[in-house]
Design a protein around this motif. Structure first.
Motif, PDB file in Angstrom:
ATOM      1  N   LYS A 171     -21.235  -5.621 -17.449  1.00 25.27           N
ATOM      2  CA  LYS A 171     -21.658  -7.080 -16.696  1.00 25.27           C
ATOM      3  C   LYS A 171     -21.090  -7.043 -15.289  1.00 25.27           C
ATOM      4  N   ASN A 172     -21.792  -7.354 -14.306  1.00 26.47           N
ATOM      5  CA  ASN A 172     -21.454  -7.370 -13.091  1.00 26.47           C
ATOM      6  C   ASN A 172     -22.690  -8.467 -12.037  1.00 26.47           C
ATOM      7  N   LEU A 173     -22.516  -9.651 -12.041  1.00 22.63           N
ATOM      8  CA  LEU A 173     -23.277 -10.561 -11.586  1.00 22.63           C
ATOM      9  C   LEU A 173     -23.479 -10.380  -9.999  1.00 22.63           C
ATOM     10  N   ASN A 174     -22.391  -9.892  -9.292  1.00 25.91           N
ATOM     11  CA  ASN A 174     -22.682  -9.547  -7.929  1.00 25.91           C
ATOM     12  C   ASN A 174     -23.535  -8.396  -7.672  1.00 25.91           C
ATOM     13  N   LEU A 175     -23.421  -7.376  -8.669  1.00 22.94           N
ATOM     14  CA  LEU A 175     -24.339  -6.191  -8.402  1.00 22.94           C
ATOM     15  C   LEU A 175     -25.643  -6.483  -8.836  1.00 22.94           C
ATOM     16  N   ALA A 176     -25.770  -7.557  -9.896  1.00 21.93           N
ATOM     17  CA  ALA A 176     -27.225  -7.988 -10.336  1.00 21.93           C
ATOM     18  C   ALA A 176     -27.842  -8.844  -9.086  1.00 21.93           C
ATOM     19  N   ALA A 177     -26.929  -9.486  -8.364  1.00 19.24           N
ATOM     20  CA  ALA A 177     -27.786 -10.260  -7.322  1.00 19.24           C
ATOM     21  C   ALA A 177     -28.124  -9.442  -6.328  1.00 19.24           C
ATOM     22  N   LYS A 178     -27.581  -8.277  -5.911  1.00 19.14           N
ATOM     23  CA  LYS A 178     -27.535  -7.290  -5.028  1.00 19.14           C
ATOM     24  C   LYS A 178     -29.050  -6.706  -5.291  1.00 19.14           C
ATOM     25  N   TYR A 179     -29.157  -6.331  -6.498  1.00 15.60           N
ATOM     26  CA  TYR A 179     -30.498  -5.576  -6.864  1.00 15.60           C
ATOM     27  C   TYR A 179     -31.676  -6.613  -6.938  1.00 15.60           C
ATOM     28  N   TYR A 180     -31.299  -7.856  -7.449  1.00 18.67           N
ATOM     29  CA  TYR A 180     -32.541  -8.795  -7.513  1.00 18.67           C
ATOM     30  C   TYR A 180     -33.027  -9.140  -6.173  1.00 18.67           C
ATOM     31  N   LYS A 181     -32.006  -9.166  -5.147  1.00 18.03           N
ATOM     32  CA  LYS A 181     -32.380  -9.413  -3.801  1.00 18.03           C
ATOM     33  C   LYS A 181     -33.351  -8.574  -3.346  1.00 18.03           C
ATOM     34  N   SER A 182     -32.730  -7.256  -3.436  1.00 19.64           N
ATOM     35  CA  SER A 182     -33.543  -6.113  -2.864  1.00 19.64           C
ATOM     36  C   SER A 182     -34.936  -6.357  -3.573  1.00 19.64           C
ATOM     37  N   ALA A 183     -35.099  -6.232  -4.822  1.00 18.78           N
ATOM     38  CA  ALA A 183     -36.539  -6.259  -5.416  1.00 18.78           C
ATOM     39  C   ALA A 183     -37.295  -7.539  -5.294  1.00 18.78           C
ATOM     40  N   ALA A 184     -36.573  -8.720  -4.840  1.00 17.64           N
ATOM     41  CA  ALA A 184     -37.105  -9.857  -4.386  1.00 17.64           C
ATOM     42  C   ALA A 184     -37.811  -9.703  -3.043  1.00 17.64           C
ATOM     43  N   GLU A 185     -37.079  -9.046  -2.033  1.00 15.79           N
ATOM     44  CA  GLU A 185     -37.663  -8.731  -0.843  1.00 15.79           C
ATOM     45  C   GLU A 185     -38.929  -7.845  -0.923  1.00 15.79           C
ATOM     46  N   ARG A 186     -39.108  -7.053  -1.667  1.00 21.04           N
ATOM     47  CA  ARG A 186     -40.077  -6.107  -2.049  1.00 21.04           C
ATOM     48  C   ARG A 186     -41.355  -6.646  -3.049  1.00 21.04           C
ATOM     49  N   GLY A 187     -40.971  -8.026  -3.250  1.00 23.06           N
ATOM     50  CA  GLY A 187     -42.068  -8.949  -3.927  1.00 23.06           C
ATOM     51  C   GLY A 187     -42.116  -8.972  -5.548  1.00 23.06           C
ATOM     52  N   LYS A 188     -41.157  -8.521  -6.200  1.00 26.48           N
ATOM     53  CA  LYS A 188     -40.978  -8.477  -7.361  1.00 26.48           C
ATOM     54  C   LYS A 188     -40.645 -10.222  -7.938  1.00 26.48           C
ATOM     55  N   TYR A 189     -41.430 -10.546  -8.722  1.00 26.22           N
ATOM     56  CA  TYR A 189     -41.485 -11.910  -8.976  1.00 26.22           C
ATOM     57  C   TYR A 189     -40.573 -12.356  -9.946  1.00 26.22           C
TER      58      TYR A 189
END
Length: 931
Positions: free
Chosen positions: A562-580
């Protein structure tokens, strides 16, 4: 006439052209270190190449027929083209090119500088127009794979030839040398303005050139003009006659599917390997055919057809072909450079040069730069890009028609998105059975799905493209089998198609495989290691799906630490590509201050992005934020109703339940339990388990007119059995509310349901667990353990968990437990006092009353009287007592409305609130314990 006499300027030279030409030629020789002087060039040419002089006998009369230039200019132009053709080193080639550019700038010849190898690849733009088939095997996937070749390049010159033939023998045996000379005459005539049409040119060459070379020449002309099926046919003729260049061309066209279905069979690979061996020899020899050989070899190495994939060598071969005047190599190198942002302008320069030299494909590709605005030399103007594509498409170009279809399918800010229009243009693009057109038309029909015939045809088109190894089509078929749309649902077949597409480089399919391995769908078992590997390989190039999944895995520690910093990194990248989903999770992270400081405004902006994509969790979250004023946001019931109504309008019945609670609580005016019950019933009809527990709560706490525990029971049990945390809480609540002699819910069942709900974070269930353990209602068997927590330990555990969530009722209940079970005193500085303060600050009436009672006992102390006044004032603010009642409370020996006996102690207030648990007003504050 001898060649020496001819070259020494016996022809008309009224402008002194010969003298100026000799001077420039001598200077060029000296500058490039070529030792032989101009006077010896003619004899060198004759000696080394056996040029038949009698073919020049008609030059003087031939030249006088042209209106442009003097005869001397015509002669020297012919000489320069010949000299360029037989030059054996780059220095002489440059001499010829420089002089042609100096003296004959209108000839169409361009000086080509060597282009140093540059890195390829790069970051794909977020809005890419068509032009690159997505996810091909090598990454180098031009729609048009083969080069253009001029008339001079289409004939071959040997390294040695007999010179002792008689004129009659020479005429009887049309040698390649004579053909080259004739080619020069024809080329000179064209460059000087001769009106030779294409048919006449073909007849001329057919009459003089051996059959294989004539076929190659015709193929090159067809390729240059975008007629790839005809080019393939002519290359095929030459290949059957053993022409290596043609054999390589056929292999490349089959491998890429240019003018034919894709064929990557072993026979194609083997033929390419054999052709490469011959082409190696040719690329190191004479000029005229070397350019085509270099170009074909470049394609072999860029795609790894029959030879090892070697991008560096492929690029170098393209550059060498360009240096020798190969127009189509300009186009191909431009395509190769396009994806690298640092080389975008170089790519545009090459495309425009290829377009000037007549490469039709370059004209189709150039508008792509206006679409993307990658290079300042072509500022972004999507309207201009569309108009240029349409003009070419109207002329019948299938690739341009595909581009127009793509434009209309994905739409622009100006409202051009039109799926029907896109489909019509894709139909036009099917002319050459293009894999891209088949896939895009199939995908568009599949998405539209206006009728069964739409879906059936979509599957047929996608299957045709998939048989040509087109990865996007394979990916779409995988989706069809996964979803059972147009075909029978078959997860095994879906996996196989996704696997094929992945092997052909499709990042979307790779993400799908990752999901299948993560969830165990369509595969023998869950394999989180493989899932992570697939996601990571796709994270930088897919549409965000891989990052979406990686964020989820790292947030919850699924298959990874579990790594919330990495999770945030990937979520942010996907969010910028339109992933709801990632947009929603980023909102949660920012709202709670995970990975970065709390920022409610940014959180709301992410929720709003997800809401625009109709992601219902985000829409509901926005409604609740404005309903309850979470995170310091000002309550706005109008906005809350707007978002809950949006849920209802998008067929999400959860909106009815939220709206029902607003009627229940009376925040839209006075309480309206009829409307609340109506909304809860609509939620139940929509299959929302929470709606059942909500209606049950109305029957339990809606007042005497609504109270009906018998109606509440089945609703609580039904929602609890659906793992609804509120229904599970409701089931536990029924246990406490029923008479002990007639319970339908057992203690074991109540404990189990409350534990499940509490583990999901339900704060009310945590409190009921604490009460159940403290009162000994729940079994909690610890027999046989050397050491185990007691019932009181378990009670404290769950009550602390509830209090830690900053839940006011949980803090009040923990204060009660610590005071009466752990004997913690109620005085300033104690944990009980701190818990009551925290609970009262959040509006808990019982905690506020307890603090009023405590400070009332010490009212003779000015500080205590000040606090007494403050907490009595809070009761007024909560509309629990009137101002007159508050004034009476502050008089010595006054009574307090919420303390049943005058001058009761705070302990009396705490204890009174937790007597026997019942539904009457003297029991636990169950109004705050609700789903």
């Amino acid at each position: 006439m001898t060649l020496r006499e001819f070259l020494d300027g016996q022809a008309n030279d009224s402008k002194g052209f010969r003298a100026r030409f000799h001077e420039k030629f001598s200077a060029a020789l000296k500058a490039h270190g070529v030792k032989n002087q101009w006077s010896s060039i003619a004899s060198e040419l004759k000696k080394n190449h056996g040029l038949p002089l009698d073919l020049y006998n008609g030059f003087e009369g031939f030249g006088k027929n042209f209106s442009q230039g003097t005869s001397a200019e015509i002669y020297y132009r012919a000489l320069l083209f010949y000299y360029a053709a037989v030059a054996r080193d780059d220095a002489r080639n440059r001499i010829a090119a420089e002089l042609i550019e100096e003296f004959f700038p209108s000839s169409g010849w361009q000086v080509r500088q060597q282009i140093a190898p540059k890195p390829s690849g790069g970051i794909e733009g977020s809005e890419e127009p068509p032009g690159d088939a997505p996810s091909e095997v090598s990454g180098y996937t031009p729609s048009h794979d083969l080069p253009e070749q001029s008339a001079q390049e289409s004939v071959e010159h040997p390294t040695a030839a007999p010179v002792a033939l008689s004129r009659s023998q020479r005429l009887k045996r049309v040698s390649r040398r004579s053909v080259l000379a004739l080619g020069i005459v024809v080329a000179t005539a064209i460059l000087a303005g001769a009106a030779l049409h294409e048919g006449g040119l073909s007849v001329l060459f057919d009459s003089a050139i051996p059959e294989a070379e004539a076929a190659v020449h015709r193929a090159v002309e067809h390729r240059k003009n975008g007629r790839y099926d005809e080019a393939l046919r002519e290359f095929g003729k030459a290949a059957e006659l053993g022409e290596a260049v043609a054999q390589a061309a056929v292999a490349n066209m089959r491998f890429q599917g240019t003018g034919i279905a894709v064929d990557r069979s072993p026979s194609v690979i083997s033929a390419a390997l054999e052709a490469d061996r011959e082409l190696k020899r040719r690329t190191s020899s004479w000029f005229s055919r070397a350019a085509e050989a270099m170009y074909q070899r470049a394609l072999l190495y860029l795609d790894g057809v029959g030879v090892p994939h070697d991008e560096k060598l492929g690029v170098k071969l393209l550059q060498d072909a360009i240096a020798r005047g190969h127009s189509f190599a300009l186009y191909s190198l431009a395509r190769h450079y396009y994806d690298d942002p640092a080389l975008a302008c170089e790519s545009l320069r090459l495309i425009r040069q290829a377009k000037r030299e007549g490469v039709h494909a370059a004209a189709v590709y150039e508008p792509k730069f206006y679409y993307t605005g990658k290079c300042p030399d072509a500022p972004q103007d999507r309207g201009l890009a569309l108009s240029r594509w349409r003009a070419l498409a109207d002329e019948g170009d299938p690739e341009a028609a595909y581009a127009v279809g793509w434009y209309y399918e994905f739409g622009e800010a100006g409202g051009d998105k039109n799926l029907a229009e896109a489909i019509a243009w894709y139909e036009k693009a099917l002319k050459y059975e293009s894999r891209q057109a088949q896939t895009q038309l199939g995908a568009a029909l599949y998405d539209r799905a206006a009728s069964k015939s739409d879906v059936d045809r979509a599957i047929r088109l996608l299957t045709q493209a998939a048989k040509q190894l087109h990865a996007p089509a394979e990916y779409m078929l995988g989706k069809a089998y996964r979803d059972g749309k147009g075909v029978e649902k078959d997860l095994k077949a879906a996996f196989e198609w996704f696997d094929r597409a992945t092997k052909h480089g499709n990042a979307f399919a790779r993400s799908e495989l990752g999901w299948m391995y993560r969830t165990g769908t369509g595969v023998p078992s869950i394999n989180l290691g493989l899932a992570k590997d697939y996601f990571e390989k796709s994270s930088g190039i897919d549409d965000g799906t891989a990052n979406d999944n990686l964020g989820y895995m790292y947030e919850f520690g699924i298959g990874v630490e579990k790594n919330l910093n990495l999770a945030a990194k990937y979520y942010k990248s996907a969010a910028e590509r339109g992933k709801y989903y990632s947009q929603y999770r980023m909102g949660i992270f920012l709202e709670k201050g995970i990975s970065e400081p709390k920022n409610m405004n940014k959180a709301i902006s992410y929720y709003e992005m997800a809401d625009r994509g109709n992601f219902s969790d985000a829409t509901e979250r926005l409604g609740r934020i404005y309903r309850f004023g979470w995170g310091g946001v000002r309550r706005d019931y109008n906005k809350a109703v707007y978002y809950f109504q949006r849920l209802i309008n998008t067929q999400k019945p959860i909106g009815h339940v939220n709206l029902g609670w607003m009627y229940f609580d009376g925040v839209l005016g006075s309480k309206n339990l009829e409307k609340a019950a109506e909304e809860f019933q609509k939620g139940i009809a929509g299959g929302v388990a929470w709606a059942q527990s909500s209606l049950a709560y109305l029957y339990l706490f809606g007042g005497d007119d609504w109270y009906d525990i018998e109606k509440a029971k089945p609703l609580c049990l039904a929602s609890g059995n659906k793992s609804d945390e509120c229904g599970q809480f409701c089931t536990g609540l029924i246990y406490f509310l029923e008479q002990s002699s007639n319970r339908t819910v057992t203690a074991e069942e109540a404990e189990t349901k409350l534990l499940s709900s509490a583990e999901k974070g339900n704060k009310c269930s945590m409190i009921l667990l604490g009460v159940g353990y403290a009162s000994g209602e729940f079994p909690f068997d610890v027999t046989g353990e050397i050491w185990a927590p007691t019932h009181e330990d378990m009670a404290e555990l769950w009550l602390r968990k509830s209090a830690e969530t900053k839940f006011a009722q949980g803090q009040h209940t923990l204060a009660y437990f610590l005071h009466f079970y752990r004997h913690v005193p109620l005085r300033e500085g104690s944990e009980v006092y701190s818990l009551l303060q925290a609970s009262a600050s959040m509006g808990n009436a019982l905690s506020t009353c307890a603090l009023v009672a405590y400070h009332n006992l010490n009212r003779d102390n000015p500080e205590h009287f000040f606090d007494l006044t403050r907490y009595v004032g809070k009761l007024v603010e909560m509309n629990l007592i009137s101002k007159s009642e508050a004034g009476n409370a502050l008089i010595r020996d006054g009574s307090f409305p919420y303390v049943r006996t005058p001058n009761s102690s705070a302990s009396d207030v705490l204890g009174f609130s937790h007597g026997f648990l019942s539904r009457n007003d003297e029991g636990l504050d169950l109004q705050s314990l609700r789903p």
